[in-house]
Design a protein around this motif. Structure first.
Motif, PDB file in Angstrom:
ATOM      1  N   THR A 215       1.015  -1.274   0.047  1.00  0.00           N
ATOM      2  CA  THR A 215       0.302   0.209  -0.536  1.00  0.00           C
ATOM      3  C   THR A 215       0.612   1.052   0.094  1.00  0.00           C
ATOM      4  OG1 THR A 215      -0.105   0.014   2.333  1.00  0.00           O
ATOM      5  CG2 THR A 215      -1.520  -0.879   1.123  1.00  0.00           C
ATOM      6  N   SER A 216       1.815   1.389  -0.005  1.00  0.00           N
ATOM      7  CA  SER A 216       3.305   2.380  -0.030  1.00  0.00           C
ATOM      8  C   SER A 216       3.383   2.830  -0.915  1.00  0.00           C
ATOM      9  CB  SER A 216       3.811   2.490   1.052  1.00  0.00           C
ATOM     10  OG  SER A 216       4.868   0.985   0.369  1.00  0.00           O
ATOM     11  N   SER A 258      -2.840   3.330  -0.440  1.00  0.00           N
ATOM     12  CA  SER A 258      -3.425   3.606   0.479  1.00  0.00           C
ATOM     13  C   SER A 258      -3.828   4.640   0.545  1.00  0.00           C
ATOM     14  CB  SER A 258      -1.874   3.957   1.573  1.00  0.00           C
ATOM     15  OG  SER A 258      -2.944   4.553   3.082  1.00  0.00           O
ATOM     16  N   GLU A 262      -8.203   4.711   1.054  1.00  0.00           N
ATOM     17  CA  GLU A 262      -8.425   5.852   2.122  1.00  0.00           C
ATOM     18  C   GLU A 262      -9.564   6.994   1.170  1.00  0.00           C
ATOM     19  OE1 GLU A 262      -8.030   5.804   5.138  1.00  0.00           O
ATOM     20  OE2 GLU A 262      -7.426   3.744   4.825  1.00  0.00           O
TER      21      GLU A 262
END
Length: 328
Positions: A215-216, A258, A262
């Motif tokens: 996710t980074s 990420s 979100e």
């Protein structure tokens, strides 16, 4: 004027055709005819006051390019290509379509120019894959192209050809490096970047999706709506302001996986996010690791190219343009 779209059966080609038909002009010039070609015949569209011609052609055939420009289109949108993952797996096919097809088109236009002065605008869609590691966190307009994939190499060569043929006065070319397009509607394609769309598109439709990277991971994005806007603007921008540096990176949104998740959570809730399954894929991770993360696209912004405002805006554009109802 007459516009030709090569690669018109694809998502962006179809969207570009619909926008040109809807607006009926490029800048101040009215579109009289729109020709749509791809390896398979593009679907029929209602043209209103615009004459629509469609057909199937293989740009890997040198004769195809000659036939495509026989009617001397004023603007040529060259979108035809095979995507990154497929170009990496099938070396010969990648070079045949992404490089040879581009060279055949440019050569056909050059021959027509030398015959009767033909001088079209060519909009060539390139890719961020022309850049390769080691990379700075933010890439400037002056950063050298150093591809580390077959697809990126093919696009980089296309950019160099476009600049040289334009420098020689054979046509008026502009190359636009598109951000990764997200969210792509429809079914997943063979692009290594396809998961960036699928981890949003599938959950928005109530379906599970696979995330093959951490996710980074950070990348550079644009919605289909913005990408189509780039192409239309490229067709009418004053290239005297560009000079001999005919290729440029389009503005976009820099976001991590990420950040994507979100943004999905804000719009569709925790239930949608729960449908994303993390299953690492070393092959995809290896390709993505060589790609850039963010750009300073000052040249394009100064020329009037406009990006999406945020990742939430990218999702909202998708829902408005392709999926009016979540899960519907």
């Amino acid at each position: 004027m007459h516009c030709l779209i090569i690669g018109a059966a694809g998502m962006l080609g179809d969207g570009l055709a619909k926008r040109l038909i809807r607006e009926g002009k490029v800048g101040t010039r009215k579109i009289a005819k729109l020709s749509l070609f791809d390896i398979i015949e593009p679907k029929k569209l209602e043209g209103g006051d615009v004459e629509i011609a469609t057909g199937a052609t293989d740009i890997a055939d040198p004769a195809a390019a000659v036939a495509l420009i026989e009617a001397r289109p004023d603007v040529i949108f060259h979108l035809a290509a095979i995507v990154s993952g497929e170009a990496e797996r099938d070396f010969d096919k990648g070079y045949s379509i992404n490089l040879d097809g581009t060279r055949y088109l440019f050569e056909a236009v050059r021959a027509a120019h030398e015959k009767d002065g033909y001088f079209p605008r060519i909009v060539f869609t390139s890719s961020l894959a022309v850049f390769g590691s080691p990379l700075p966190e933010v890439i400037s307009d002056d950063f050298i192209i150093t591809p580390r994939s077959s697809y990126g190499t093919q696009k980089a060569i296309g950019e160099l050809l476009l600049a040289d043929y334009s420098r020689k006065g054979f046509f008026d070319g502009i190359g636009i490096r598109l951000p990764t397009i997200c969210i792509r509607p429809g079914k997943p394609n063979a692009a290594a970047s396809g998961f960036f769309s699928s981890i949003l598109r599938e959950p928005l439709a109530g379906q599970a999706a696979v995330l093959p990277v951490d996710t980074s991971v950070r990348h550079w994005f644009a919605s289909p709506r913005a990408a189509i806007g780039f192409m239309v603007h490229a067709a009418m921008v004053d290239t005297s302001l560009i000079g001999e540096r005919r290729n440029m990176t389009m503005p976009g949104v820099s976001a991590t996986v990420s950040d994507e998740i979100e943004a999905l959570r804000k719009i569709a809730g925790d239930e949608a996010v729960a449908l994303i399954n993390h299953q690492p894929d070393p092959a995809i991770e290896a390709i993505i690791s060589t790609w850039p993360q963010a750009f300073d696209a000052k040249r394009a912004l100064d020329l009037g190219f406009e990006a999406d405002s945020s990742f939430e805006a990218i999702i909202e554009a998708y829902l408005e343009d392709y999926a009016p109802k979540i899960g519907g």
